[in-house]
Design a protein around this motif. Structure first.
Motif, PDB file in Angstrom:
ATOM      1  N   MET A   1      24.229  26.553  50.465  1.00  0.00           N
ATOM      2  CA  MET A   1      25.054  26.664  49.253  1.00  0.00           C
ATOM      3  C   MET A   1      26.524  26.776  49.643  1.00  0.00           C
ATOM      4  SD  MET A   1      24.902  29.505  46.200  1.00  0.00           S
ATOM      5  CE  MET A   1      23.367  28.886  45.520  1.00  0.00           C
ATOM      6  N   HIS A   2      27.356  25.983  48.983  1.00  0.00           N
ATOM      7  CA  HIS A   2      28.802  26.063  49.221  1.00  0.00           C
ATOM      8  C   HIS A   2      29.390  27.091  48.275  1.00  0.00           C
ATOM      9  CE1 HIS A   2      32.885  24.907  50.113  1.00  0.00           C
ATOM     10  NE2 HIS A   2      33.122  24.752  48.830  1.00  0.00           N
ATOM     11  N   HIS A   3      30.023  28.107  48.831  1.00  0.00           N
ATOM     12  CA  HIS A   3      30.493  29.253  48.048  1.00  0.00           C
ATOM     13  C   HIS A   3      31.969  29.478  48.364  1.00  0.00           C
ATOM     14  CE1 HIS A   3      30.070  32.948  45.782  1.00  0.00           C
ATOM     15  NE2 HIS A   3      30.447  33.681  46.797  1.00  0.00           N
ATOM     16  N   GLU A   4      32.828  29.356  47.353  1.00  0.00           N
ATOM     17  CA  GLU A   4      34.253  29.644  47.539  1.00  0.00           C
ATOM     18  C   GLU A   4      34.863  30.112  46.223  1.00  0.00           C
ATOM     19  OE1 GLU A   4      37.205  26.410  47.891  1.00  0.00           O
ATOM     20  OE2 GLU A   4      35.524  24.995  47.709  1.00  0.00           O
ATOM     21  N   SER A   5      35.987  30.771  46.307  1.00  0.00           N
ATOM     22  CA  SER A   5      36.724  31.224  45.130  1.00  0.00           C
ATOM     23  C   SER A   5      38.022  30.438  45.055  1.00  0.00           C
ATOM     24  CB  SER A   5      37.019  32.726  45.226  1.00  0.00           C
ATOM     25  OG  SER A   5      37.726  33.183  44.088  1.00  0.00           O
ATOM     26  N   ILE A   6      38.258  29.825  43.889  1.00  0.00           N
ATOM     27  CA  ILE A   6      39.403  28.938  43.701  1.00  0.00           C
ATOM     28  C   ILE A   6      40.317  29.533  42.635  1.00  0.00           C
ATOM     29  CG2 ILE A   6      40.122  26.620  43.007  1.00  0.00           C
ATOM     30  CD1 ILE A   6      37.251  25.726  43.824  1.00  0.00           C
ATOM     31  N   GLN A   7      41.580  29.678  42.965  1.00  0.00           N
ATOM     32  CA  GLN A   7      42.549  30.198  42.006  1.00  0.00           C
ATOM     33  C   GLN A   7      42.833  29.148  40.942  1.00  0.00           C
ATOM     34  OE1 GLN A   7      45.692  32.621  43.752  1.00  0.00           O
ATOM     35  NE2 GLN A   7      47.162  31.694  42.346  1.00  0.00           N
ATOM     36  N   VAL A   8      42.739  29.544  39.681  1.00  0.00           N
ATOM     37  CA  VAL A   8      42.903  28.612  38.564  1.00  0.00           C
ATOM     38  C   VAL A   8      44.350  28.548  38.106  1.00  0.00           C
ATOM     39  CG1 VAL A   8      42.258  28.171  36.146  1.00  0.00           C
ATOM     40  CG2 VAL A   8      40.525  28.902  37.799  1.00  0.00           C
ATOM     41  N   ARG A   9      45.028  29.695  38.082  1.00  0.00           N
ATOM     42  CA  ARG A   9      46.419  29.772  37.627  1.00  0.00           C
ATOM     43  C   ARG A   9      47.325  30.169  38.781  1.00  0.00           C
ATOM     44  NH1 ARG A   9      47.920  30.682  32.115  1.00  0.00           N
ATOM     45  NH2 ARG A   9      46.175  30.408  30.661  1.00  0.00           N
ATOM     46  N   ALA A  10      48.415  29.466  38.943  1.00  0.00           N
ATOM     47  CA  ALA A  10      49.375  29.806  39.995  1.00  0.00           C
ATOM     48  C   ALA A  10      49.891  31.233  39.779  1.00  0.00           C
ATOM     49  CB  ALA A  10      50.539  28.822  39.983  1.00  0.00           C
ATOM     50  N   ASP A  14      43.663  36.870  39.634  1.00  0.00           N
ATOM     51  CA  ASP A  14      42.578  37.412  38.821  1.00  0.00           C
ATOM     52  C   ASP A  14      41.870  36.321  38.010  1.00  0.00           C
ATOM     53  OD1 ASP A  14      45.090  37.225  37.414  1.00  0.00           O
ATOM     54  OD2 ASP A  14      44.139  38.246  35.714  1.00  0.00           O
ATOM     55  N   VAL A  15      42.394  35.108  38.000  1.00  0.00           N
ATOM     56  CA  VAL A  15      41.792  34.005  37.251  1.00  0.00           C
ATOM     57  C   VAL A  15      41.259  33.008  38.273  1.00  0.00           C
ATOM     58  CG1 VAL A  15      42.120  32.216  35.504  1.00  0.00           C
ATOM     59  CG2 VAL A  15      43.378  34.380  35.337  1.00  0.00           C
ATOM     60  N   THR A  16      39.939  33.006  38.444  1.00  0.00           N
ATOM     61  CA  THR A  16      39.336  32.222  39.522  1.00  0.00           C
ATOM     62  C   THR A  16      38.051  31.538  39.066  1.00  0.00           C
ATOM     63  OG1 THR A  16      38.045  34.129  40.308  1.00  0.00           O
ATOM     64  CG2 THR A  16      40.216  33.779  41.305  1.00  0.00           C
ATOM     65  N   VAL A  17      37.730  30.470  39.773  1.00  0.00           N
ATOM     66  CA  VAL A  17      36.415  29.839  39.663  1.00  0.00           C
ATOM     67  C   VAL A  17      35.694  30.071  40.982  1.00  0.00           C
ATOM     68  CG1 VAL A  17      35.149  27.666  39.526  1.00  0.00           C
ATOM     69  CG2 VAL A  17      37.061  28.065  38.013  1.00  0.00           C
ATOM     70  N   THR A  18      34.503  30.631  40.915  1.00  0.00           N
ATOM     71  CA  THR A  18      33.667  30.823  42.094  1.00  0.00           C
ATOM     72  C   THR A  18      32.556  29.793  42.069  1.00  0.00           C
ATOM     73  OG1 THR A  18      34.154  33.191  42.120  1.00  0.00           O
ATOM     74  CG2 THR A  18      32.252  32.456  43.392  1.00  0.00           C
ATOM     75  N   THR A  19      32.368  29.102  43.183  1.00  0.00           N
ATOM     76  CA  THR A  19      31.405  28.005  43.239  1.00  0.00           C
ATOM     77  C   THR A  19      30.064  28.458  43.818  1.00  0.00           C
ATOM     78  OG1 THR A  19      31.943  27.239  45.478  1.00  0.00           O
ATOM     79  CG2 THR A  19      33.349  26.445  43.686  1.00  0.00           C
ATOM     80  N   TYR A  20      29.002  27.911  43.258  1.00  0.00           N
ATOM     81  CA  TYR A  20      27.642  28.053  43.769  1.00  0.00           C
ATOM     82  C   TYR A  20      27.070  26.642  43.818  1.00  0.00           C
ATOM     83  CZ  TYR A  20      28.523  32.915  42.575  1.00  0.00           C
ATOM     84  OH  TYR A  20      29.068  34.176  42.491  1.00  0.00           O
ATOM     85  N   ARG A  71      36.286  33.547  36.033  1.00  0.00           N
ATOM     86  CA  ARG A  71      36.898  34.805  35.601  1.00  0.00           C
ATOM     87  C   ARG A  71      38.213  34.429  34.939  1.00  0.00           C
ATOM     88  NH1 ARG A  71      34.789  39.550  37.151  1.00  0.00           N
ATOM     89  NH2 ARG A  71      32.951  39.435  38.498  1.00  0.00           N
ATOM     90  N   TYR A  72      38.190  34.408  33.621  1.00  0.00           N
ATOM     91  CA  TYR A  72      39.318  33.939  32.824  1.00  0.00           C
ATOM     92  C   TYR A  72      40.284  35.094  32.538  1.00  0.00           C
ATOM     93  CZ  TYR A  72      35.896  35.707  29.455  1.00  0.00           C
ATOM     94  OH  TYR A  72      34.966  36.482  28.803  1.00  0.00           O
ATOM     95  N   SER A  73      41.362  34.805  31.875  1.00  0.00           N
ATOM     96  CA  SER A  73      42.410  35.797  31.604  1.00  0.00           C
ATOM     97  C   SER A  73      41.881  36.914  30.710  1.00  0.00           C
ATOM     98  CB  SER A  73      43.610  35.132  30.928  1.00  0.00           C
ATOM     99  OG  SER A  73      44.230  34.207  31.789  1.00  0.00           O
ATOM    100  N   VAL A  74      41.966  38.150  31.189  1.00  0.00           N
ATOM    101  CA  VAL A  74      41.544  39.312  30.417  1.00  0.00           C
ATOM    102  C   VAL A  74      42.616  40.401  30.508  1.00  0.00           C
ATOM    103  CG1 VAL A  74      39.064  38.861  30.625  1.00  0.00           C
ATOM    104  CG2 VAL A  74      40.229  40.198  32.394  1.00  0.00           C
ATOM    105  N   HIS A  75      42.475  41.386  29.642  1.00  0.00           N
ATOM    106  CA  HIS A  75      43.468  42.461  29.553  1.00  0.00           C
ATOM    107  C   HIS A  75      43.443  43.358  30.780  1.00  0.00           C
ATOM    108  CE1 HIS A  75      45.289  46.247  28.166  1.00  0.00           C
ATOM    109  NE2 HIS A  75      45.933  45.517  27.265  1.00  0.00           N
ATOM    110  N   GLY A  76      42.271  43.865  31.127  1.00  0.00           N
ATOM    111  CA  GLY A  76      42.112  44.621  32.359  1.00  0.00           C
ATOM    112  C   GLY A  76      42.164  46.130  32.263  1.00  0.00           C
ATOM    113  N   ASP A  77      42.375  46.697  31.085  1.00  0.00           N
ATOM    114  CA  ASP A  77      42.499  48.157  30.960  1.00  0.00           C
ATOM    115  C   ASP A  77      41.342  48.697  30.123  1.00  0.00           C
ATOM    116  OD1 ASP A  77      43.178  50.783  30.655  1.00  0.00           O
ATOM    117  OD2 ASP A  77      45.068  50.428  29.615  1.00  0.00           O
ATOM    118  N   TRP A  78      40.431  49.427  30.776  1.00  0.00           N
ATOM    119  CA  TRP A  78      39.276  49.999  30.074  1.00  0.00           C
ATOM    120  C   TRP A  78      39.528  51.445  29.636  1.00  0.00           C
ATOM    121  CZ3 TRP A  78      35.241  47.183  28.493  1.00  0.00           C
ATOM    122  CH2 TRP A  78      35.021  45.939  29.098  1.00  0.00           C
ATOM    123  N   GLY A  79      40.760  51.885  29.667  1.00  0.00           N
ATOM    124  CA  GLY A  79      41.057  53.274  29.335  1.00  0.00           C
ATOM    125  C   GLY A  79      40.688  53.675  27.927  1.00  0.00           C
TER     126      GLY A  79
END
Length: 306
Positions: A1-10, A14-20, A71-79
């Motif tokens: 299996m080819h597995h890598e994490s690719i940055q989607v936004r310059a 935190d915004v990435t595509v992970t391949t399987y 992993r798309y754009s999210v707020h990030g604060d669970w407070g």
């Protein structure tokens, strides 16, 4: 299996595509392209759930699909869960998460030859907020701004797989969640994450309600939900199904009696609590696999030397 994490936004790690991506073999497809599934985890646009990411991708990979987790754009604060106040953050506000899906689809399309992906057979699967994002893409994939985010060429998903999705915000006000379960606080936080405010206008709510924007160009969909969902009412899936039916678009809908929100695979593989192991609801993967077989069927190589 080819597995890598690719940055989607310059500039956004935190915004990435992970391949399987499955390795090929003469015993399998012998160089022919496979269909793929892009998985969008839920998390109320506050975060992206680990439970609805890699385990789901691996489940699809086990069925023979190349899989990807966005992993798309999210707020990030669970407070807010501890009584804190969630503040506005520009990075997660609509249409950023939708454009992330388009960018991810563009990446898969652009590397389809390298990965042996059939670019005409890419499904988008999402859960909860990820289901909303998937349905948004399914109804907006040909909008000009979305096409631009995909790199200038539209990438129509071949199918949608939606688990307990939010699809109709106006309906949520008419048919709120049946139990509290922290739903009002969670909905306010999700609203702040996606809209930048807790009181978005009716026009904005309609704009981001994919059930209200289904057209003949919307792809076929597989939907599943539980009648007991105390956070996102089952009416949300029913609304999207009705919209598909009105347009004559093929779909399959399964409503399971028991099980609360965010079940993911509904098995031990994704359970944080015993209550998240729900064998009847766990059947959704088998049912989705059978449905996808009619939409994204894998080619069967001819026998060699028979």
């Amino acid at each position: 299996m080819h597995h890598e994490s690719i940055q989607v936004r310059a500039g956004r790690d935190d915004v990435t595509v992970t391949t399987y991506v499955l390795e090929d073999s003469p015993e399998l497809l012998a160089g022919r392209r496979r269909p793929a599934v892009l998985v969008l985890p839920g998390g109320a646009y506050i975060g992206c759930s680990d439970r609805e990411g890699e385990p789901v991708a691996l489940a699809f990979a086990a069925l023979g699909y190349h899989a990807f987790v966005l992993r798309y754009s999210v707020h990030g604060d669970w407070g807010f869960l501890d009584g804190g106040r969630i503040e506005r953050r520009e990075r997660s506000i609509h249409p950023a998460p939708l454009h992330d899906v388009a960018a991810a689809m563009g990446i898969i399309r652009d590397r389809a030859e390298e990965w042996l992906v059939d670019a005409d057979r890419i499904a988008v699967a999402g859960f909860s907020a990820g289901g909303h994002n998937a349905a948004m893409y399914g109804t907006r994939w040909d909008d000009r701004a979305v096409v631009e985010a995909a790199g200038g060429t539209p990438v129509r998903p071949a199918a949608l797989v939606l688990g307990y999705p939010m699809t109709d915000y106006p309906l949520l006000h008419e048919a709120p969640a049946p139990g509290d379960g922290g739903a009002p606080r969670t909905h306010d936080a999700a609203s702040m994450a996606l809209f930048g405010r807790t009181d978005p206008s009716d026009s904005l709510l309609r704009e981001v309600s994919p059930a209200l924007h289904v057209t003949a160009a919307t792809p076929p969909a597989f939907l599943w939900h539980t009648a007991a969902d105390a956070l996102v009412p089952v009416e949300q899936s029913l609304s999207f199904a009705r919209a598909l039916a009105r347009q004559g678009i093929p779909f399959e809908l399964h409503v399971f009696e028991g099980g609360d929100h965010d079940l993911s695979l509904a098995t031990q593989a994704t359970a944080r609590l015993d209550s998240q192991i729900v064998p009847p609801a766990a059947a959704w993967t088998r049912l989705a696999a059978a449905w996808l077989q009619t939409r994204l069927s894998l080619p069967v190589p001819s026998a060699q030397g028979a």
